[in-house]
Design a protein around this motif. Structure first.
Motif, PDB file in Angstrom:
ATOM      1  N   THR A 137       0.881  -1.199  -0.071  1.00  0.00           N
ATOM      2  CA  THR A 137       0.001  -0.097   0.129  1.00  0.00           C
ATOM      3  C   THR A 137       0.840   1.228   0.003  1.00  0.00           C
ATOM      4  OG1 THR A 137      -1.595  -1.058   1.548  1.00  0.00           O
ATOM      5  CG2 THR A 137      -1.875   1.064   1.263  1.00  0.00           C
ATOM      6  N   ALA A 138       2.002   1.152   0.988  1.00  0.00           N
ATOM      7  CA  ALA A 138       2.783   2.309   0.981  1.00  0.00           C
ATOM      8  C   ALA A 138       3.534   2.732  -0.590  1.00  0.00           C
ATOM      9  CB  ALA A 138       3.847   2.082   2.232  1.00  0.00           C
ATOM     10  N   ALA A 139       3.742   1.609  -0.988  1.00  0.00           N
ATOM     11  CA  ALA A 139       4.609   1.796  -2.387  1.00  0.00           C
ATOM     12  C   ALA A 139       3.772   2.477  -3.333  1.00  0.00           C
ATOM     13  CB  ALA A 139       4.863   0.513  -3.075  1.00  0.00           C
ATOM     14  N   THR A 140       2.411   2.169  -3.411  1.00  0.00           N
ATOM     15  CA  THR A 140       1.518   3.016  -4.206  1.00  0.00           C
ATOM     16  C   THR A 140       1.067   4.465  -3.682  1.00  0.00           C
ATOM     17  OG1 THR A 140       0.261   0.859  -4.299  1.00  0.00           O
ATOM     18  CG2 THR A 140      -1.086   3.011  -5.375  1.00  0.00           C
ATOM     19  N   ARG A 141       1.066   4.646  -2.600  1.00  0.00           N
ATOM     20  CA  ARG A 141       1.044   5.935  -1.691  1.00  0.00           C
ATOM     21  C   ARG A 141       2.173   6.570  -2.397  1.00  0.00           C
ATOM     22  NH1 ARG A 141      -3.381   4.799  -1.406  1.00  0.00           N
ATOM     23  NH2 ARG A 141      -4.472   4.415   0.525  1.00  0.00           N
ATOM     24  N   LEU A 142       3.528   6.327  -2.579  1.00  0.00           N
ATOM     25  CA  LEU A 142       4.856   6.858  -2.688  1.00  0.00           C
ATOM     26  C   LEU A 142       4.564   7.400  -4.180  1.00  0.00           C
ATOM     27  CD1 LEU A 142       7.326   4.994  -0.638  1.00  0.00           C
ATOM     28  CD2 LEU A 142       6.373   7.369  -0.357  1.00  0.00           C
ATOM     29  N   LEU A 143       4.273   6.347  -5.005  1.00  0.00           N
ATOM     30  CA  LEU A 143       4.231   6.740  -6.309  1.00  0.00           C
ATOM     31  C   LEU A 143       3.308   7.803  -6.556  1.00  0.00           C
ATOM     32  CD1 LEU A 143       4.965   5.436  -9.330  1.00  0.00           C
ATOM     33  CD2 LEU A 143       2.749   4.557  -9.308  1.00  0.00           C
ATOM     34  N   ASN A 144       2.164   7.640  -5.927  1.00  0.00           N
ATOM     35  CA  ASN A 144       1.179   8.914  -6.004  1.00  0.00           C
ATOM     36  C   ASN A 144       1.559  10.194  -5.655  1.00  0.00           C
ATOM     37  OD1 ASN A 144      -1.099   7.519  -7.352  1.00  0.00           O
ATOM     38  ND2 ASN A 144      -1.863   7.057  -5.402  1.00  0.00           N
ATOM     39  N   ASN A 145       2.606  10.167  -4.663  1.00  0.00           N
ATOM     40  CA  ASN A 145       3.406  11.550  -4.178  1.00  0.00           C
ATOM     41  C   ASN A 145       4.516  11.853  -4.979  1.00  0.00           C
ATOM     42  OD1 ASN A 145       2.161  12.577  -1.532  1.00  0.00           O
ATOM     43  ND2 ASN A 145       1.713  10.435  -1.587  1.00  0.00           N
ATOM     44  N   GLY A 146       4.647  11.153  -6.150  1.00  0.00           N
ATOM     45  CA  GLY A 146       5.781  11.625  -7.097  1.00  0.00           C
ATOM     46  C   GLY A 146       7.199  10.886  -6.940  1.00  0.00           C
ATOM     47  N   LEU A 147       7.328  10.097  -6.235  1.00  0.00           N
ATOM     48  CA  LEU A 147       8.513   9.276  -6.118  1.00  0.00           C
ATOM     49  C   LEU A 147       8.670   8.367  -7.386  1.00  0.00           C
ATOM     50  CD1 LEU A 147       8.280   9.875  -3.083  1.00  0.00           C
ATOM     51  CD2 LEU A 147       9.790   8.187  -2.437  1.00  0.00           C
ATOM     52  N   SER A 148       9.992   8.370  -8.191  1.00  0.00           N
ATOM     53  CA  SER A 148      10.168   7.222  -9.222  1.00  0.00           C
ATOM     54  C   SER A 148      10.155   5.833  -8.560  1.00  0.00           C
ATOM     55  CB  SER A 148      11.460   7.720  -9.839  1.00  0.00           C
ATOM     56  OG  SER A 148      12.640   7.328  -9.090  1.00  0.00           O
ATOM     57  N   LEU A 149       9.999   4.887  -9.602  1.00  0.00           N
ATOM     58  CA  LEU A 149      10.098   3.693  -9.164  1.00  0.00           C
ATOM     59  C   LEU A 149      11.477   3.363  -8.683  1.00  0.00           C
ATOM     60  CD1 LEU A 149       8.559   1.316 -12.286  1.00  0.00           C
ATOM     61  CD2 LEU A 149       7.737   1.623  -9.780  1.00  0.00           C
ATOM     62  N   ALA A 150      12.514   3.892  -9.014  1.00  0.00           N
ATOM     63  CA  ALA A 150      13.842   3.590  -8.393  1.00  0.00           C
ATOM     64  C   ALA A 150      13.947   4.286  -7.099  1.00  0.00           C
ATOM     65  CB  ALA A 150      14.885   4.243  -9.379  1.00  0.00           C
ATOM     66  N   GLU A 151      13.281   5.181  -6.879  1.00  0.00           N
ATOM     67  CA  GLU A 151      13.216   5.545  -5.497  1.00  0.00           C
ATOM     68  C   GLU A 151      12.450   4.781  -4.553  1.00  0.00           C
ATOM     69  OE1 GLU A 151      13.803  10.485  -6.196  1.00  0.00           O
ATOM     70  OE2 GLU A 151      11.693   9.501  -6.584  1.00  0.00           O
ATOM     71  N   ILE A 152      11.361   4.641  -4.917  1.00  0.00           N
ATOM     72  CA  ILE A 152      10.416   3.390  -4.236  1.00  0.00           C
ATOM     73  C   ILE A 152      11.217   2.231  -3.796  1.00  0.00           C
ATOM     74  CG2 ILE A 152       8.371   2.227  -4.279  1.00  0.00           C
ATOM     75  CD1 ILE A 152       7.156   4.471  -5.719  1.00  0.00           C
ATOM     76  N   ALA A 153      11.703   1.598  -4.958  1.00  0.00           N
ATOM     77  CA  ALA A 153      12.539   0.409  -4.712  1.00  0.00           C
ATOM     78  C   ALA A 153      13.814   0.488  -3.636  1.00  0.00           C
ATOM     79  CB  ALA A 153      13.105  -0.266  -6.316  1.00  0.00           C
ATOM     80  N   ASN A 154      14.251   1.607  -3.903  1.00  0.00           N
ATOM     81  CA  ASN A 154      15.505   1.608  -3.025  1.00  0.00           C
ATOM     82  C   ASN A 154      15.073   1.904  -1.465  1.00  0.00           C
ATOM     83  OD1 ASN A 154      18.389   2.237  -2.365  1.00  0.00           O
ATOM     84  ND2 ASN A 154      17.637   4.161  -1.994  1.00  0.00           N
ATOM     85  N   HIS A 155      13.792   2.729  -1.179  1.00  0.00           N
ATOM     86  CA  HIS A 155      13.339   2.758   0.025  1.00  0.00           C
ATOM     87  C   HIS A 155      12.782   1.570   0.650  1.00  0.00           C
ATOM     88  CE1 HIS A 155      10.847   4.421   3.221  1.00  0.00           C
ATOM     89  NE2 HIS A 155       9.895   4.072   2.581  1.00  0.00           N
ATOM     90  N   MET A 156      12.078   0.653  -0.222  1.00  0.00           N
ATOM     91  CA  MET A 156      11.688  -0.596   0.240  1.00  0.00           C
ATOM     92  C   MET A 156      12.681  -1.668   0.327  1.00  0.00           C
ATOM     93  SD  MET A 156       8.356  -0.089   0.572  1.00  0.00           S
ATOM     94  CE  MET A 156       7.212   1.258   0.245  1.00  0.00           C
ATOM     95  N   GLY A 157      13.712  -1.638  -0.128  1.00  0.00           N
ATOM     96  CA  GLY A 157      14.736  -2.666  -0.292  1.00  0.00           C
ATOM     97  C   GLY A 157      14.393  -3.608  -1.501  1.00  0.00           C
ATOM     98  N   TRP A 158      13.522  -3.444  -2.475  1.00  0.00           N
ATOM     99  CA  TRP A 158      13.220  -4.075  -3.606  1.00  0.00           C
ATOM    100  C   TRP A 158      13.994  -3.899  -4.887  1.00  0.00           C
ATOM    101  CZ3 TRP A 158       7.305  -2.795  -2.785  1.00  0.00           C
ATOM    102  CH2 TRP A 158       6.766  -3.183  -1.515  1.00  0.00           C
TER     103      TRP A 158
END
Length: 351
Positions: free
Chosen positions: A295-316
Motif C-alpha cells: 500500500t505504501a509503495a502505491t502511496r509513494l508513487l502517487n506522491n511523485g517518487l520514481s520507481l527507482a526511489e521506491i525500490a531503494n526505499h523498500m529494499g526491493w
C-alpha cells in the motif's frame, strides 16, 4: 634461483609488515585464522615454527568435541548478528539443535548421512513450514561457522530443501480492508496501520518513529529515517493522512506510535495489535502489518517518487516494486486508472 611455489605448510597465510628496522613477517594458520608465529625471515626453518603451526591448526579430538560444545562455541563467538532479535532467534534454534544431538560428536557432520539426520530433526516442525525451514537455516549456519573456524573439515547440510514458499507481493491491505479495520479498531492500533501504509517502514522502524524525524521541505514535510535493517537513509513524503496522525500526537509525546497507555511499543506488540483487530474485523488471516508496504509503495508513487526511489526505499528490485503497485491498483478499483497511468509513466522513465 627461483623461489619454490609452495615454501610454507599448506594453508599458512603470510603477511609482511613494515617496522622501523625493515620488515617483519606474520604467519597465520589460514587466511583470517589465528596468528601463530612472527619472524624476521620470510620462511622460518626452526622446528618450533612447525610445532606452533600444528598446534594452531589442530582440531579438537573428534571423540571429545561434542555438538553442544560446538553450538556453545558458536553462540559465544563474534559471528552472531548484531540485531538482538536475530541473536535470540539463533540462540533458540541453536540450543534446540544442541539438545537433539547432545550425545553426538561434532565430527558426524563430516559424514554424508548427517544430512538425513538434520532433515529428520527439523521434520518435527513440518506442520509449520516456516519453522521447518528456519531450523535448517540455523543448523547450516552453525556448521558453516564450524568449518570456517577449522573445527570441522566439511559438512553435508548445504541447501537443505525448503517447504515454505510464498509470494507476499500478492498480499496487500486494500482500501476495503483498511475501512473494515478502522471501523472497529481502537485509535492506537489504527495509527499503527495508517503509518505503516503511508510509509512502508518495517515494524522495527515504525515503533521508533518520533516527532524529531519530521523535517520541513519547500513543499511540505517529510520523514527523515535511517532504517534499522539496511542502515539506509529514507526520506518519506508526509501524505495528508500521515500528517493527521502526526499532528494528533499528544503535546510533549516524543513517540508517534504508542500502546493504549501511551507507552513505547515493541515490534512484536505492534504486529500483534494489528493481528488481533484484523481477526476481529474478519479479514484474511494472511494479512500482516508487514504487508502494508505494498500500500505504501502505491502511496509513494502517487506522491511523485520514481520507481527507482521506491525500490531503494523498500529494499526491493524495480521490477518487484512495479509488480506490487500494479497488483494493488487492480484490487483497488477506486484507484486503478490513476495508479496504472502513473505506473506506466514511471516505467517510461518519467514521474
Amino acid at each position: 634461483m627461483p623461489k619454490a611455489k609452495h615454501d610454507l605448510p599448506k594453508g599458512v597465510h603470510r603477511v609482511r609488515r613494515k617496522v622501523r628496522a625493515g620488515y617483519r613477517w606474520h604467519f597465520y594458520a589460514w587466511r583470517g585464522g589465528p596468528k601463530f608465529w612472527t619472524d624476521d625471515v620470510r620462511k622460518p626453518s626452526e622446528p618450533e615454527f612447525y610445532h606452533a603451526f600444528a598446534e594452531a591448526t589442530t582440531r579438537p579430538q573428534p571423540s571429545k568435541y561434542m555438538v553442544p560444545q560446538m553450538v556453545d562455541d558458536f553462540l559465544s563467538s563474534t559471528a552472531l548478528p548484531k540485531a538482538e532479535r536475530s541473536r535470540l532467534d539463533l540462540r533458540k534454534w541453536g540450543l534446540r539443535f544442541a539438545e537433539h544431538f547432545k550425545d553426538a560428536p561434532a565430527v558426524i557432520f563430516e559424514e554424508r548421512g548427517s544430512r538425513g539426520e538434520v532433515n529428520a530433526w527439523r521434520a518435527q516442525w513440518s506442520h509449520s513450514p516456516k519453522q521447518h525451514d528456519v531450523a535448517g537455516t540455523h543448523a547450516a549456519r552453525i556448521l558453516n561457522w564450524a568449518v570456517q573456524e577449522g573445527k570441522l573439515a566439511e559438512h553435508f547440510c548445504h541447501k537443505l530443501h525448503r517447504l515454505y514458499e510464498v509470494d507476499r507481493s500478492e498480499i496487500i491491505w486494500a482500501s476495503s480492508d483498511r475501512e473494515a479495520f478502522n471501523g472497529i479498531a481502537p485509535d492506537w492500533v489504527k495509527r499503527i496501520l495508517c503509518v505503516a501504509c503511508e510509509t512502508g517502514l518495517r515494524p522495527g522502524d515504525l515503533v521508533k518513529l518520533t516527532t524529531a524525524h519530521v523535517e520541513k521541505t519547500p513543499m511540505g514535510r517529510r520523514l527523515h529515517v535511517r532504517t534499522s535493517k539496511r542502515k539506509r537513509l529514507a526520506h518519506i513524503p508526509i501524505t495528508p493522512e500521515l500528517a493527521r496522525v502526526i499532528d494528533a500526537t499528544p503535546q510533549g509525546q516524543l513517540l508517534i506510535l504508542t500502546n493504549a497507555t501511551g507507552n513505547a511499543l515493541t515490534p512484536h506488540r505492534a504486529s500483534e495489535g494489528v493481528r488481533q483487530w484484523r481477526d476481529k474485523a474478519s479479514l484474511s488471516s494472511d494479512l500482516r502489518l508487514y504487508d502494508a508496504r505494498g500500500t505504501a509503495a502505491t502511496r509513494l508513487l502517487n506522491n511523485g517518487l520514481s520507481l527507482a526511489e521506491i525500490a531503494n526505499h523498500m529494499g526491493w528490485s524495480i521490477r518487484f516494486a512495479a509488480n506490487v503497485i500494479e497488483h494493488y491498483a487492480r484490487v483497488s478499483p477506486d484507484e486503478t486508472d490513476a495508479v496504472l497511468v502513473k505506473l506506466a509513466q514511471a516505467k517510461g522513465g518519467t514521474k
